[in-house]
Motif scaffolding. Structure first.
Motif, PDB file in Angstrom:
ATOM      1  N   VAL A 208      31.664  52.397  54.055  1.00  0.00           N
ATOM      2  CA  VAL A 208      31.668  53.705  53.594  1.00  0.00           C
ATOM      3  C   VAL A 208      32.386  53.798  52.148  1.00  0.00           C
ATOM      4  CG1 VAL A 208      32.151  54.774  55.772  1.00  0.00           C
ATOM      5  CG2 VAL A 208      34.244  53.838  54.515  1.00  0.00           C
ATOM      6  N   ALA A 209      33.052  52.637  51.461  1.00  0.00           N
ATOM      7  CA  ALA A 209      33.507  52.633  50.262  1.00  0.00           C
ATOM      8  C   ALA A 209      33.434  51.218  49.446  1.00  0.00           C
ATOM      9  CB  ALA A 209      34.622  53.168  50.138  1.00  0.00           C
ATOM     10  N   SER A 210      33.285  50.979  48.474  1.00  0.00           N
ATOM     11  CA  SER A 210      33.055  49.565  47.855  1.00  0.00           C
ATOM     12  C   SER A 210      33.566  49.652  46.509  1.00  0.00           C
ATOM     13  CB  SER A 210      31.867  48.862  48.070  1.00  0.00           C
ATOM     14  OG  SER A 210      31.619  47.739  47.500  1.00  0.00           O
ATOM     15  N   GLN A 211      34.792  49.595  46.231  1.00  0.00           N
ATOM     16  CA  GLN A 211      35.241  49.653  44.834  1.00  0.00           C
ATOM     17  C   GLN A 211      36.047  48.625  44.133  1.00  0.00           C
ATOM     18  OE1 GLN A 211      37.304  53.564  44.548  1.00  0.00           O
ATOM     19  NE2 GLN A 211      35.872  54.730  45.723  1.00  0.00           N
ATOM     20  N   PRO A 212      36.101  48.420  42.979  1.00  0.00           N
ATOM     21  CA  PRO A 212      36.961  47.413  42.408  1.00  0.00           C
ATOM     22  C   PRO A 212      38.365  47.775  42.379  1.00  0.00           C
ATOM     23  CG  PRO A 212      35.701  48.650  40.694  1.00  0.00           C
ATOM     24  CD  PRO A 212      35.362  49.287  41.947  1.00  0.00           C
ATOM     25  N   ALA A 213      39.327  46.809  42.630  1.00  0.00           N
ATOM     26  CA  ALA A 213      40.692  46.925  42.301  1.00  0.00           C
ATOM     27  C   ALA A 213      41.202  45.763  41.485  1.00  0.00           C
ATOM     28  CB  ALA A 213      41.484  47.046  43.710  1.00  0.00           C
ATOM     29  N   ASP A 214      40.212  44.970  40.927  1.00  0.00           N
ATOM     30  CA  ASP A 214      40.383  43.818  39.981  1.00  0.00           C
ATOM     31  C   ASP A 214      41.739  42.781  40.574  1.00  0.00           C
ATOM     32  OD1 ASP A 214      39.204  44.996  38.557  1.00  0.00           O
ATOM     33  OD2 ASP A 214      40.611  46.443  37.243  1.00  0.00           O
ATOM     34  N   PHE A 215      41.706  42.603  41.837  1.00  0.00           N
ATOM     35  CA  PHE A 215      42.495  41.433  42.303  1.00  0.00           C
ATOM     36  C   PHE A 215      43.978  41.872  42.224  1.00  0.00           C
ATOM     37  CE2 PHE A 215      38.825  38.409  41.223  1.00  0.00           C
ATOM     38  CZ  PHE A 215      38.421  38.319  42.605  1.00  0.00           C
ATOM     39  N   ASP A 216      44.267  43.180  42.035  1.00  0.00           N
ATOM     40  CA  ASP A 216      45.637  43.731  41.582  1.00  0.00           C
ATOM     41  C   ASP A 216      46.279  44.415  42.684  1.00  0.00           C
ATOM     42  OD1 ASP A 216      47.515  43.980  39.309  1.00  0.00           O
ATOM     43  OD2 ASP A 216      47.405  45.809  40.157  1.00  0.00           O
ATOM     44  N   ARG A 217      47.546  44.014  43.142  1.00  0.00           N
ATOM     45  CA  ARG A 217      48.200  44.765  44.189  1.00  0.00           C
ATOM     46  C   ARG A 217      48.312  46.289  44.010  1.00  0.00           C
ATOM     47  NH1 ARG A 217      53.180  42.620  47.734  1.00  0.00           N
ATOM     48  NH2 ARG A 217      52.370  40.677  47.327  1.00  0.00           N
ATOM     49  N   ALA A 218      48.936  46.476  42.707  1.00  0.00           N
ATOM     50  CA  ALA A 218      49.176  48.028  42.360  1.00  0.00           C
ATOM     51  C   ALA A 218      47.813  48.674  42.418  1.00  0.00           C
ATOM     52  CB  ALA A 218      49.535  48.229  40.975  1.00  0.00           C
ATOM     53  N   LYS A 219      46.680  48.070  41.807  1.00  0.00           N
ATOM     54  CA  LYS A 219      45.344  48.896  41.944  1.00  0.00           C
ATOM     55  C   LYS A 219      44.906  48.934  43.151  1.00  0.00           C
ATOM     56  CE  LYS A 219      44.205  47.697  36.953  1.00  0.00           C
ATOM     57  NZ  LYS A 219      43.040  46.749  36.101  1.00  0.00           N
ATOM     58  N   GLY A 220      45.050  47.877  44.058  1.00  0.00           N
ATOM     59  CA  GLY A 220      44.582  48.067  45.603  1.00  0.00           C
ATOM     60  C   GLY A 220      45.157  49.172  46.193  1.00  0.00           C
ATOM     61  N   LEU A 221      46.621  49.445  45.937  1.00  0.00           N
ATOM     62  CA  LEU A 221      47.186  50.707  46.557  1.00  0.00           C
ATOM     63  C   LEU A 221      46.753  51.858  46.029  1.00  0.00           C
ATOM     64  CD1 LEU A 221      49.624  52.158  47.842  1.00  0.00           C
ATOM     65  CD2 LEU A 221      51.054  51.762  45.538  1.00  0.00           C
ATOM     66  N   GLU A 243      46.212  40.115  47.242  1.00  0.00           N
ATOM     67  CA  GLU A 243      47.068  40.912  46.661  1.00  0.00           C
ATOM     68  C   GLU A 243      46.498  42.458  46.707  1.00  0.00           C
ATOM     69  OE1 GLU A 243      49.898  40.460  44.172  1.00  0.00           O
ATOM     70  OE2 GLU A 243      49.659  39.239  45.845  1.00  0.00           O
ATOM     71  N   MET A 244      45.189  42.675  46.862  1.00  0.00           N
ATOM     72  CA  MET A 244      44.535  44.097  46.783  1.00  0.00           C
ATOM     73  C   MET A 244      44.660  44.210  48.449  1.00  0.00           C
ATOM     74  SD  MET A 244      41.135  43.846  44.844  1.00  0.00           S
ATOM     75  CE  MET A 244      40.296  42.707  45.710  1.00  0.00           C
ATOM     76  N   ALA A 245      44.575  43.367  49.188  1.00  0.00           N
ATOM     77  CA  ALA A 245      44.823  43.791  50.680  1.00  0.00           C
ATOM     78  C   ALA A 245      46.358  44.374  50.799  1.00  0.00           C
ATOM     79  CB  ALA A 245      44.697  42.209  51.572  1.00  0.00           C
ATOM     80  N   LEU A 246      47.246  43.818  50.471  1.00  0.00           N
ATOM     81  CA  LEU A 246      48.643  44.053  50.667  1.00  0.00           C
ATOM     82  C   LEU A 246      48.965  45.484  50.114  1.00  0.00           C
ATOM     83  CD1 LEU A 246      50.493  40.675  49.997  1.00  0.00           C
ATOM     84  CD2 LEU A 246      50.494  41.857  51.969  1.00  0.00           C
ATOM     85  N   LEU A 261      42.418  47.967  60.516  1.00  0.00           N
ATOM     86  CA  LEU A 261      41.958  46.352  60.046  1.00  0.00           C
ATOM     87  C   LEU A 261      42.185  46.142  58.707  1.00  0.00           C
ATOM     88  CD1 LEU A 261      39.648  45.083  62.734  1.00  0.00           C
ATOM     89  CD2 LEU A 261      42.231  44.769  63.346  1.00  0.00           C
ATOM     90  N   VAL A 262      43.071  45.084  58.211  1.00  0.00           N
ATOM     91  CA  VAL A 262      42.906  44.770  56.863  1.00  0.00           C
ATOM     92  C   VAL A 262      42.780  43.100  56.822  1.00  0.00           C
ATOM     93  CG1 VAL A 262      44.348  44.526  54.699  1.00  0.00           C
ATOM     94  CG2 VAL A 262      44.688  46.561  56.143  1.00  0.00           C
ATOM     95  N   VAL A 263      41.686  42.821  56.256  1.00  0.00           N
ATOM     96  CA  VAL A 263      41.669  41.376  56.228  1.00  0.00           C
ATOM     97  C   VAL A 263      41.540  40.870  54.630  1.00  0.00           C
ATOM     98  CG1 VAL A 263      39.967  39.500  56.447  1.00  0.00           C
ATOM     99  CG2 VAL A 263      40.196  41.298  58.117  1.00  0.00           C
ATOM    100  N   GLY A 264      42.360  40.095  54.269  1.00  0.00           N
ATOM    101  CA  GLY A 264      42.378  39.560  52.737  1.00  0.00           C
ATOM    102  C   GLY A 264      41.959  38.306  52.486  1.00  0.00           C
ATOM    103  N   PHE A 265      42.108  37.523  51.615  1.00  0.00           N
ATOM    104  CA  PHE A 265      41.463  36.402  51.193  1.00  0.00           C
ATOM    105  C   PHE A 265      42.581  35.823  50.269  1.00  0.00           C
ATOM    106  CE2 PHE A 265      37.001  34.797  51.173  1.00  0.00           C
ATOM    107  CZ  PHE A 265      37.314  33.494  50.421  1.00  0.00           C
TER     108      PHE A 265
END
Length: 321
Positions: A208-221, A243-246, A261-265
Motif C-alpha cells: 500500500v506504500a513504498s517510500q524512501p526513508a534513506d536508511f535513517d531512523r528519524a526519517k523512518g519515524l 534504523e528505519m524499522a526502529l 509486524l515490523v521486519v528490518g534488515f
C-alpha cells in the motif's frame, strides 16, 4: 726586498693559509650537518619495510551497522599488522569522492569503498584505476569502474527472506508497507528487488506504500507517521534496514497499532533487542563484523598479488524471537 715589506708579505701568506683552513672546516661542518638532517628526515618519513596500508571509505559512521563493519575490518588489520586508514563520508557523496581522492594521494596499497551512492562513486573508482590502486567494494556495489572484488551479503536473497517470513506470518494476505533505503544504492535496489520478487502478483497481498526513508531512523519515524495517517489498514512493514524499522516501530507504538509486524534488515544490537522483546517481528542478520573482516583479509591478498573472487558473499540469517 726591505725587511718591513718581507715581514708584511709573510703575514699576508699566513693569513691566507688560515682563511683557507677555516673555509675548509666550515665546508666539512656544513656537509656533515646536511647529511645528518637528511638521514633524520628519511628516518621520520620512511614506512617500515613490507607495511601494507589499506584505505577504507565508509558511507557513514552514524549508523551502528557501519560502525560494526568498520570495527571488523580494524580488528583484522591489527591482527595482520597492516595499517587501516578509515574516512567517514557522512552520507555525503561529494565528501566521499574527495575522501577517496585523498586516499589515492596517500598512495594506499588497496582501497575499500562502501559507497554512499553506487552511481556517483564511479568517478572515484575510475580515479583509483588510473592510479593503479586496486578497489574492493563493501556491502554496496559501484555501477562502474574496475573493481577487483565485491564483498557483501546477498541483498536480493535477504529481501526475499524478509518477504517470505511476512507472508508466512500473515497467511499470504494483508497490506504491507515498504520503507526504502537511499535511492541509488545497490543495497536499497537489491533488497527491494528481493522483496518484490516474492510479494508482487501474490493474490491477497498489496504493497500500500513504498517510500524512501534513506536508511535513517528519524526519517523512518516521520515517513511511517505520514503513511499511518493515510492508511489505517496495515498488517506489516518491511524496512530496508533496522534504523528505519526502529523509526517505524516508534511511529506505530505512538499510534497504538501494536499488531503491525515490523521486519528490518542488518540485525543491529537495538533491532535484535527489539525482536527479543517482542516489539519487532524479525530482522535479517547481515553480519557486518564478518563483512568488514572478509573485506580486509581480501584486501591483504590483493596487496600481495594473490587472485581473489570477483564476488564474495557473506551468509545471512533471519533473526526471530
Amino acid at each position: 726586498m726591505p725587511p718591513y715589506k718581507e715581514g708584511r708579505e709573510r703575514m699576508k701568506r699566513k693569513h691566507s693559509v688560515w682563511m683557507m683552513i677555516l673555509v675548509a672546516l666550515m665546508a666539512v661542518s656544513l656537509i656533515g650537518c646536511g647529511t645528518t638532517q637528511s638521514n633524520l628526515e628519511n628516518k621520520d618519513t620512511a614506512k617500515p619495510a613490507g607495511k601494507i596500508t589499506i584505505g577504507f571509505s565508509v558511507s557513514t559512521l552514524n549508523n551502528p551497522f557501519f560502525v560494526t563493519l568498520k570495527d571488523g575490518a580494524d580488528k583484522a588489520a591489527k591482527a595482520a599488522g597492516a595499517d587501516l586508514v578509515v574516512v567517514d563520508a557522512g552520507d555525503n557523496t561529494a565528501k566521499q569522492i574527495s575522501d577517496i581522492e585523498d586516499l589515492i594521494q596517500k598512495k594506499v596499497s588497496v582501497l575499500l569503498i562502501n559507497p554512499t551512492d553506487s552511481a556517483a562513486v564511479v568517478s572515484a573508482v575510475e580515479s583509483a584505476n588510473k592510479a593503479n590502486i586496486p578497489v574492493i567494494t563493501v556491502d554496496r556495489a559501484s555501477n562502474g569502474g574496475k573493481v577487483v572484488s565485491h564483498i557483501a551479503s546477498d541483498n536480493v536473497k535477504g529481501g526475499s527472506m524478509a518477504a517470505d517470513y511476512i507472508l508466512k506470518t500473515l497467511g499470504d494476505k494483508g497490506n504491507i508497507v515498504e520503507l526504502q533505503g537511499i535511492a541509488g544504492t545497490s543495497a536499497a535496489r537489491d533488497r527491494g528487488q528481493g522483496f518484490h520478487n516474492v510479494v508482487d502478483g501474490k493474490a491477497g497481498v498489496k504493497v500500500v506504500a513504498s517510500q524512501p526513508a534513506d536508511f535513517d531512523r528519524a526519517k523512518g519515524l516521520k515517513v511511517m507517521e505520514n503513511i499511518l495517517q493515510g492508511n489505517k489498514n496495515i498488517q506489516a512493514v518491511f524496512a530496508h534496514n533496522d534504523e528505519m524499522a526502529l523509526g517505524a516501530l516508534s511511529a506505530i507504538q505512538a499510534a497504538g497499532k501494536n499488531n503491525i509486524l515490523v521486519v528490518g534488515f542488518d540485525a543491529t544490537d537495538d533491532a535484535v533487542k527489539a525482536v527479543k522483546d517482542g516489539k519487532m517481528a524479525a530482522t535479517v542478520a547481515q553480519k557486518p563484523d564478518l563483512i568488514g573482516k572478509t573485506a580486509l583479509e581480501t584486501a591483504l591478498k590483493v596487496a600481495k598479488g594473490e587472485k581473489v573472487a570477483a564476488s564474495i558473499p557473506v551468509e545471512l540469517q533471519l533473526i526471530t524471537k
